[in-house]
Scaffold this motif. Structure first.
Motif, PDB file in Angstrom:
ATOM      1  N   ALA A 193       0.833  -1.195   0.000  1.00 37.12           N
ATOM      2  CA  ALA A 193       0.000   0.000   0.000  1.00 37.12           C
ATOM      3  C   ALA A 193       0.875   1.255   0.000  1.00 37.12           C
ATOM      4  CB  ALA A 193      -0.917   0.012   1.220  1.00 37.12           C
ATOM      5  N   ALA A 194       0.402   2.281  -0.690  1.00 34.36           N
ATOM      6  CA  ALA A 194       1.164   3.524  -0.740  1.00 34.36           C
ATOM      7  C   ALA A 194       1.418   4.078   0.660  1.00 34.36           C
ATOM      8  CB  ALA A 194       0.409   4.557  -1.583  1.00 34.36           C
ATOM      9  N   ARG A 195       0.423   3.943   1.521  1.00 37.38           N
ATOM     10  CA  ARG A 195       0.572   4.446   2.886  1.00 37.38           C
ATOM     11  C   ARG A 195       1.641   3.672   3.654  1.00 37.38           C
ATOM     12  NH1 ARG A 195      -2.066   7.520   6.493  1.00 37.38           N
ATOM     13  NH2 ARG A 195      -1.997   6.945   8.695  1.00 37.38           N
ATOM     14  N   GLU A 196       1.712   2.366   3.446  1.00 37.21           N
ATOM     15  CA  GLU A 196       2.743   1.565   4.112  1.00 37.21           C
ATOM     16  C   GLU A 196       4.134   2.050   3.717  1.00 37.21           C
ATOM     17  OE1 GLU A 196       0.864  -2.873   4.608  1.00 37.21           O
ATOM     18  OE2 GLU A 196       1.241  -2.190   2.557  1.00 37.21           O
ATOM     19  N   ASP A 197       4.318   2.261   2.433  1.00 36.84           N
ATOM     20  CA  ASP A 197       5.609   2.725   1.925  1.00 36.84           C
ATOM     21  C   ASP A 197       5.932   4.120   2.450  1.00 36.84           C
ATOM     22  OD1 ASP A 197       7.909   2.362   0.199  1.00 36.84           O
ATOM     23  OD2 ASP A 197       6.988   3.819  -1.146  1.00 36.84           O
ATOM     24  N   ALA A 198       4.956   5.005   2.430  1.00 38.40           N
ATOM     25  CA  ALA A 198       5.176   6.377   2.871  1.00 38.40           C
ATOM     26  C   ALA A 198       5.456   6.452   4.364  1.00 38.40           C
ATOM     27  CB  ALA A 198       3.969   7.246   2.508  1.00 38.40           C
ATOM     28  N   GLN A 199       4.839   5.583   5.146  1.00 37.78           N
ATOM     29  CA  GLN A 199       5.120   5.568   6.581  1.00 37.78           C
ATOM     30  C   GLN A 199       6.555   5.130   6.857  1.00 37.78           C
ATOM     31  OE1 GLN A 199       1.804   3.072   7.840  1.00 37.78           O
ATOM     32  NE2 GLN A 199       0.819   4.813   8.829  1.00 37.78           N
ATOM     33  N   PHE A 200       7.042   4.168   6.074  1.00 35.71           N
ATOM     34  CA  PHE A 200       8.433   3.759   6.217  1.00 35.71           C
ATOM     35  C   PHE A 200       9.359   4.911   5.838  1.00 35.71           C
ATOM     36  CE2 PHE A 200      12.163   1.255   4.473  1.00 35.71           C
ATOM     37  CZ  PHE A 200      12.706   1.013   5.723  1.00 35.71           C
ATOM     38  N   ALA A 201       9.013   5.634   4.771  1.00 35.24           N
ATOM     39  CA  ALA A 201       9.802   6.801   4.371  1.00 35.24           C
ATOM     40  C   ALA A 201       9.800   7.851   5.475  1.00 35.24           C
ATOM     41  CB  ALA A 201       9.243   7.385   3.072  1.00 35.24           C
ATOM     42  N   ALA A 202       8.656   8.053   6.105  1.00 34.56           N
ATOM     43  CA  ALA A 202       8.578   9.029   7.193  1.00 34.56           C
ATOM     44  C   ALA A 202       9.497   8.639   8.344  1.00 34.56           C
ATOM     45  CB  ALA A 202       7.134   9.167   7.677  1.00 34.56           C
ATOM     46  N   TYR A 203       9.521   7.351   8.663  1.00 33.79           N
ATOM     47  CA  TYR A 203      10.431   6.892   9.713  1.00 33.79           C
ATOM     48  C   TYR A 203      11.882   7.182   9.348  1.00 33.79           C
ATOM     49  CZ  TYR A 203      13.529   3.789  12.242  1.00 33.79           C
ATOM     50  OH  TYR A 203      14.582   3.294  12.957  1.00 33.79           O
ATOM     51  N   LEU A 204      12.268   6.868   8.105  1.00 39.20           N
ATOM     52  CA  LEU A 204      13.652   7.086   7.691  1.00 39.20           C
ATOM     53  C   LEU A 204      14.031   8.563   7.702  1.00 39.20           C
ATOM     54  CD1 LEU A 204      13.993   4.546   4.728  1.00 39.20           C
ATOM     55  CD2 LEU A 204      14.910   4.337   7.053  1.00 39.20           C
ATOM     56  N   CYS A 205      13.040   9.433   7.578  1.00 38.58           N
ATOM     57  CA  CYS A 205      13.300  10.875   7.592  1.00 38.58           C
ATOM     58  C   CYS A 205      13.159  11.484   8.987  1.00 38.58           C
ATOM     59  CB  CYS A 205      12.349  11.590   6.632  1.00 38.58           C
ATOM     60  SG  CYS A 205      12.671  11.209   4.894  1.00 38.58           S
ATOM     61  N   SER A 206      12.844  10.674   9.965  1.00 36.56           N
ATOM     62  CA  SER A 206      12.618  11.165  11.323  1.00 36.56           C
ATOM     63  C   SER A 206      13.911  11.146  12.136  1.00 36.56           C
ATOM     64  CB  SER A 206      11.564  10.311  12.030  1.00 36.56           C
ATOM     65  OG  SER A 206      12.121   9.041  12.390  1.00 36.56           O
ATOM     66  N   PRO A 207      13.966  11.897  13.229  1.00 39.87           N
ATOM     67  CA  PRO A 207      15.150  11.873  14.094  1.00 39.87           C
ATOM     68  C   PRO A 207      15.460  10.482  14.640  1.00 39.87           C
ATOM     69  CG  PRO A 207      13.782  13.777  14.600  1.00 39.87           C
ATOM     70  CD  PRO A 207      12.991  12.925  13.651  1.00 39.87           C
ATOM     71  N   ALA A 208      14.465   9.599  14.697  1.00 43.30           N
ATOM     72  CA  ALA A 208      14.681   8.250  15.223  1.00 43.30           C
ATOM     73  C   ALA A 208      15.568   7.407  14.324  1.00 43.30           C
ATOM     74  CB  ALA A 208      13.344   7.549  15.425  1.00 43.30           C
ATOM     75  N   ALA A 209      15.737   7.811  13.066  1.00 43.13           N
ATOM     76  CA  ALA A 209      16.484   7.001  12.096  1.00 43.13           C
ATOM     77  C   ALA A 209      17.842   7.612  11.782  1.00 43.13           C
ATOM     78  CB  ALA A 209      15.667   6.830  10.826  1.00 43.13           C
ATOM     79  N   GLY A 210      18.463   8.194  12.767  1.00 51.05           N
ATOM     80  CA  GLY A 210      19.755   8.832  12.543  1.00 51.05           C
ATOM     81  C   GLY A 210      20.919   7.886  12.391  1.00 51.05           C
ATOM     82  N   CYS A 211      20.704   6.586  12.549  1.00 48.00           N
ATOM     83  CA  CYS A 211      21.808   5.628  12.507  1.00 48.00           C
ATOM     84  C   CYS A 211      22.016   5.004  11.132  1.00 48.00           C
ATOM     85  CB  CYS A 211      21.591   4.518  13.536  1.00 48.00           C
ATOM     86  SG  CYS A 211      20.045   3.612  13.292  1.00 48.00           S
ATOM     87  N   PHE A 212      21.166   5.320  10.148  1.00 46.04           N
ATOM     88  CA  PHE A 212      21.283   4.726   8.824  1.00 46.04           C
ATOM     89  C   PHE A 212      21.978   5.694   7.871  1.00 46.04           C
ATOM     90  CE2 PHE A 212      17.266   2.953  10.578  1.00 46.04           C
ATOM     91  CZ  PHE A 212      17.704   1.645  10.742  1.00 46.04           C
ATOM     92  N   VAL A 213      23.040   5.237   7.211  1.00 47.66           N
ATOM     93  CA  VAL A 213      23.744   6.092   6.251  1.00 47.66           C
ATOM     94  C   VAL A 213      24.125   5.267   5.025  1.00 47.66           C
ATOM     95  CG1 VAL A 213      24.625   7.699   7.967  1.00 47.66           C
ATOM     96  CG2 VAL A 213      25.966   5.680   7.408  1.00 47.66           C
ATOM     97  N   GLY A 214      23.809   5.776   3.848  1.00 44.37           N
ATOM     98  CA  GLY A 214      24.156   5.096   2.613  1.00 44.37           C
ATOM     99  C   GLY A 214      23.478   3.763   2.438  1.00 44.37           C
TER     100      GLY A 214
END
Length: 226
Positions: A193-214
């Motif tokens: 679902a588009a919403r499922e994908d967009a929610q994952f994108a929101a997480y990756l763009c949130s301060p909680a996802a500061g440990c992922f690079v490249g």
């Protein structure tokens, strides 16, 4: 995940295509101030113009769309190759040059590329498109490790079989042959679902996802590697 993007100014490119509508909706519901730009970015001056018009931003979502040609590899001409790369690859360094210096200066920022898993599995008649999507992912991996010491995170979602108006419009989804393809190729048995994908994108763009690079995150209904 609630209010994960409160206080964040997010620029989403090509906001009316590909994942743009779902991203704008979900990011807004997560509290972001969304700057939605519908502009095509193939023009060399467009990325800098769009970033400048957005004003200060915390997050840049590079949502780039181009209708995938279905040309056999032996028939791909230079014009097609250039057009696909102009739409999907060339805007990335231009967006980076426009947006990243301010992020580096303040030691905070995120860039997320919405890419395609077509680069992760051989698919017939997609040579130019898959090559361009693959170039996006390679660029993310290289730039991600380079900007990580500046506390700027660059990552990508590599997706396929995700509901969106550009690649899977209603008329495609209603086609019995496409439904058979879903059952045959996708263990999930449906589009993500588009919403499922967009929610994952929101997480990756949130301060909680500061440990992922490249990093390149597949979102594909389970078929990558099969």
């Amino acid at each position: 995940m609630q209010n994960a993007l409160v206080g964040q100014r997010v620029l989403i490119t090509q906001s009316t295509a590909f994942m743009g509508p779902a991203l704008c909706e979900v990011f807004s519901k997560q509290g972001a101030t969304v700057i939605a730009s519908p502009d095509d970015l193939a023009d060399p001056d467009a990325p800098a113009r769009v970033v400048a018009a957005a004003g200060p931003i915390d997050v840049l979502v590079a949502n780039l769309a181009f209708t995938a040609p279905s040309t056999p590899a032996l028939d791909v001409q230079d014009a097609e190759w250039r057009a696909v790369f102009a739409a999907l690859v060339d805007p990335l360094p231009r967006l980076l040059r426009a947006a990243a210096p301010a992020m580096v200066a303040r030691r905070s920022g995120k860039l997320l590329v919405i890419g395609s898993a077509s680069a992760l599995r051989g698919m017939k008649r997609t040579a130019s498109y898959s090559a361009a999507r693959g170039a996006q992912l390679a660029w993310v991996q290289a730039v991600g490790v380079e900007l990580a010491p500046h506390n700027v995170q660059v990552n990508a979602i590599a997706q396929n079989f995700v509901d969106n108006p550009t690649y899977f419009p209603p008329e495609v989804q209603a086609n019995p042959r496409f439904q058979e393809r879903l059952a045959r190729e996708v263990p999930l048995g449906r589009l993500v679902a588009a919403r499922e994908d967009a929610q994952f994108a929101a997480y990756l763009c949130s301060p909680a996802a500061g440990c992922f690079v490249g990093q390149v995150f597949p979102v594909c209904g389970g078929w990558v590697g099969r």
